[in-house]
Design a protein around this motif. Structure first.
Motif, PDB file in Angstrom:
ATOM      1  N   UNK A 199       1.883   8.642   1.491  1.00  0.00           N
ATOM      2  CA  UNK A 199       3.298   8.947   1.278  1.00  0.00           C
ATOM      3  C   UNK A 199       3.868   8.161   0.104  1.00  0.00           C
ATOM      4  N   UNK A 200       4.647   8.843  -0.714  1.00  0.00           N
ATOM      5  CA  UNK A 200       5.411   8.181  -1.769  1.00  0.00           C
ATOM      6  C   UNK A 200       6.410   7.247  -1.083  1.00  0.00           C
ATOM      7  N   UNK A 201       6.486   6.015  -1.553  1.00  0.00           N
ATOM      8  CA  UNK A 201       7.426   5.055  -0.994  1.00  0.00           C
ATOM      9  C   UNK A 201       6.904   4.264   0.194  1.00  0.00           C
ATOM     10  N   UNK A 202       5.712   4.578   0.682  1.00  0.00           N
ATOM     11  CA  UNK A 202       5.155   3.836   1.824  1.00  0.00           C
ATOM     12  C   UNK A 202       4.817   2.401   1.437  1.00  0.00           C
ATOM     13  N   UNK A 203       4.479   2.215   0.177  1.00  0.00           N
ATOM     14  CA  UNK A 203       4.097   0.906  -0.342  1.00  0.00           C
ATOM     15  C   UNK A 203       5.015   0.582  -1.519  1.00  0.00           C
ATOM     16  N   UNK A 204       5.497  -0.638  -1.551  1.00  0.00           N
ATOM     17  CA  UNK A 204       6.389  -1.078  -2.613  1.00  0.00           C
ATOM     18  C   UNK A 204       5.647  -1.960  -3.614  1.00  0.00           C
ATOM     19  N   UNK A 205       6.063  -1.961  -4.875  1.00  0.00           N
ATOM     20  CA  UNK A 205       5.447  -2.841  -5.866  1.00  0.00           C
ATOM     21  C   UNK A 205       5.480  -4.299  -5.397  1.00  0.00           C
ATOM     22  N   UNK A 206       4.372  -4.967  -5.599  1.00  0.00           N
ATOM     23  CA  UNK A 206       4.267  -6.376  -5.238  1.00  0.00           C
ATOM     24  C   UNK A 206       3.778  -6.646  -3.826  1.00  0.00           C
ATOM     25  N   UNK A 207       3.702  -5.620  -2.993  1.00  0.00           N
ATOM     26  CA  UNK A 207       3.198  -5.849  -1.636  1.00  0.00           C
ATOM     27  C   UNK A 207       1.705  -6.171  -1.677  1.00  0.00           C
TER      28      UNK A 207
END
Length: 182
Positions: free
Chosen positions: A115-123
C-alpha cells in the motif's frame, strides 16, 4: 548469520519440527514444510521468541511480511516489538493505491505490492519470510521499502536454502536465519 551458530539450543527443536517433503511440488524439490512447525506450539513460540529477542532493541518501526508465510511470523514479531505490520502481497490482492516491484522466478516473473503510505520515509524496517531460496522475493521487498524511503535494517527467515545462493543477491543487506535446509 544463523541462531544455531549463536549456540541457541531452541533451534534444534525448530529444525526438527520442520517437515521435509521430497518431490513437492515437482520432482527433485525437497520442500521445507513449516506447517508442521506451526503445529508444535513450543517450537513455533521459540522461533518467534528468537526473532523478538534479536529485534526488540533495534528500533524497528515496520515489520514487512511477504505473502503468504511471512504473514504467519511477521505479525507476532511486530506486536512483540511494538512495530506496525505491513503486508507485501502478490498482484491485485490489496485494495487501494499500491506500489509494485517485479522480480524474476525460474519459470517467469512475479510481483510484490505494498500500500502507498504504509511506510513513511525514515522508518526502520525488518522484512520477514519463512524461507530464502534464490533471493528474488526478498530483493523485491527491499526495493519496495527503499522506494518508500524506509531503511531496511535486516531480512529474517526461518529457513535458508544455501545451495541456491539467495543471500548473495541481497546487495549486502543483512540476513538472519534460524536453520539451514536439511
Amino acid at each position: 548469520m544463523a541462531a544455531c551458530k549463536d549456540g541457541d539450543l531452541r533451534v534444534r527443536g525448530i529444525s526438527s519440527a520442520i517437515r521435509v517433503v521430497p518431490n513437492f511440488p515437482k520432482p527433485g524439490i525437497m520442500f521445507q514444510d513449516i506447517t508442521t512447525l506451526l503445529l508444535d506450539p513450543k517450537a513455533f513460540r521459540d522461533a518467534i521468541d528468537i526473532f523478538v529477542d534479536r529485534y526488540k532493541d533495534k528500533e524497528i518501526s515496520v515489520v514487512a511480511g511477504i505473502e503468504a508465510r511471512g504473514f504467519l511470523f511477521g505479525p507476532p514479531i511486530a506486536l512483540a516489538i511494538g512495530a506496525k505490520f505491513v503486508p507485501m502481497r502478490k498482484p491485485r490482492k490489496l485494495p487501494g493505491e499500491v506500489i509494485a516491484e517485479e522480480y524474476v522466478l525460474e519459470y517467469g516473473k512475479d510481483r510484490l505490492e505494498m500500500h502507498v503510505g504504509a511506510v513513511q520515509p525514515g522508518e526502520r524496517a525488518l522484512i520477514v519470510d519463512d524461507l530464502i531460496a534464490t533471493g528474488g522475493t526478498l530483493c523485491a521487498a527491499i526495493k519496495l521499502l527503499e522506494r518508500a524511503g524506509a531503511e531496511v535494517v535486516e531480512c529474517a527467515c526461518v529457513i535458508e536454502l544455501p545451495e541456491l545462493k539467495g543471500r548473495g543477491k541481497l546487495d549486502g543487506k543483512a540476513l538472519y536465519i534460524l536453520v539451514e535446509s536439511r
